[in-house]
Write a protein that holds these residues in place. Structure first.
Motif, PDB file in Angstrom:
ATOM      1  N   VAL A  38      -3.833  10.229  -1.843  1.00 55.66           N
ATOM      2  CA  VAL A  38      -3.606  10.187  -3.275  1.00 55.66           C
ATOM      3  C   VAL A  38      -3.029   8.835  -3.677  1.00 55.66           C
ATOM      4  N   VAL A  39      -2.020   8.380  -2.969  1.00 49.99           N
ATOM      5  CA  VAL A  39      -1.384   7.086  -3.242  1.00 49.99           C
ATOM      6  C   VAL A  39      -1.518   6.234  -1.994  1.00 49.99           C
ATOM      7  N   ILE A  40      -2.156   5.093  -2.124  1.00 52.43           N
ATOM      8  CA  ILE A  40      -2.345   4.204  -0.978  1.00 52.43           C
ATOM      9  C   ILE A  40      -1.207   3.185  -0.974  1.00 52.43           C
ATOM     10  N   ILE A  53      -4.011   4.452   9.229  1.00 51.42           N
ATOM     11  CA  ILE A  53      -4.597   3.116   9.273  1.00 51.42           C
ATOM     12  C   ILE A  53      -5.792   3.096  10.216  1.00 51.42           C
ATOM     13  N   ALA A  54      -5.692   3.767  11.351  1.00 54.50           N
ATOM     14  CA  ALA A  54      -6.795   3.789  12.317  1.00 54.50           C
ATOM     15  C   ALA A  54      -8.012   4.537  11.763  1.00 54.50           C
ATOM     16  N   TRP A  55      -7.799   5.504  10.889  1.00 49.17           N
ATOM     17  CA  TRP A  55      -8.906   6.259  10.331  1.00 49.17           C
ATOM     18  C   TRP A  55      -9.674   5.479   9.261  1.00 49.17           C
ATOM     19  N   GLY A  56      -9.091   4.409   8.755  1.00 50.37           N
ATOM     20  CA  GLY A  56      -9.773   3.512   7.821  1.00 50.37           C
ATOM     21  C   GLY A  56     -10.144   4.148   6.487  1.00 50.37           C
ATOM     22  N   GLN A  57     -11.412   3.952   6.118  1.00 49.46           N
ATOM     23  CA  GLN A  57     -11.892   4.378   4.805  1.00 49.46           C
ATOM     24  C   GLN A  57     -11.822   5.888   4.611  1.00 49.46           C
ATOM     25  N   ALA A  58     -12.042   6.652   5.658  1.00 51.14           N
ATOM     26  CA  ALA A  58     -12.001   8.114   5.549  1.00 51.14           C
ATOM     27  C   ALA A  58     -10.607   8.577   5.133  1.00 51.14           C
ATOM     28  N   ALA A  59      -9.579   7.973   5.688  1.00 49.87           N
ATOM     29  CA  ALA A  59      -8.212   8.338   5.320  1.00 49.87           C
ATOM     30  C   ALA A  59      -7.889   7.890   3.906  1.00 49.87           C
ATOM     31  N   ASP A  60      -8.417   6.749   3.492  1.00 53.82           N
ATOM     32  CA  ASP A  60      -8.175   6.268   2.129  1.00 53.82           C
ATOM     33  C   ASP A  60      -8.781   7.211   1.093  1.00 53.82           C
ATOM     34  N   ARG A  61      -9.908   7.842   1.428  1.00 57.72           N
ATOM     35  CA  ARG A  61     -10.542   8.755   0.482  1.00 57.72           C
ATOM     36  C   ARG A  61      -9.721  10.020   0.240  1.00 57.72           C
ATOM     37  N   ILE A  62      -8.941  10.446   1.224  1.00 57.52           N
ATOM     38  CA  ILE A  62      -8.150  11.666   1.038  1.00 57.52           C
ATOM     39  C   ILE A  62      -6.697  11.371   0.694  1.00 57.52           C
TER      40      ILE A  62
END
Length: 98
Positions: A92-94, A81-90
């Motif tokens: 597979v299932v959000i 959650i703290a990494w934001g968009q960068a973590a969402d890009r990697i």
């Protein structure tokens, strides 16, 4: 795989060596199989030293991969959650709701 009792020591070393090098292809599970498959054979008094070397290196490699993957998993789960968009890009299932 064939029965271990029917193979020669050279064949044991050859198969163990192939499984050890195969583990470097990002297959740490193969290292674990190598260790478990040849462990009893390596405890025999006439076991070749090369066999012991390959199976214990395989066990070490498997444990190192386990620590690395477990560390990455726990870091990613706790910081996603703290990494934001960068973590969402990697991802597979959000998960919904976060």
């Amino acid at each position: 795989m064939p029965k271990l009792e029917k193979m020669s020591s050279e064949e044991h070393v050859s198969i163990s060596k192939k499984m050890f090098y195969g583990g470097f292809a990002f297959l740490p599970f193969l290292w674990l199989v190598n260790f478990l498959y040849f462990f009893k054979t390596s405890k025999q008094p006439n076991a070749p030293p090369a066999l012991k070397k390959y199976i214990y290196f395989s066990l070490t490699g498997c444990l190192v991969w386990f620590v690395i993957l477990t560390s990455w998993y726990s870091l990613f789960i706790n910081k996603r959650i703290a990494w934001g968009q960068a973590a969402d890009r990697i991802t597979v299932v959000i998960p919904k709701g976060l």
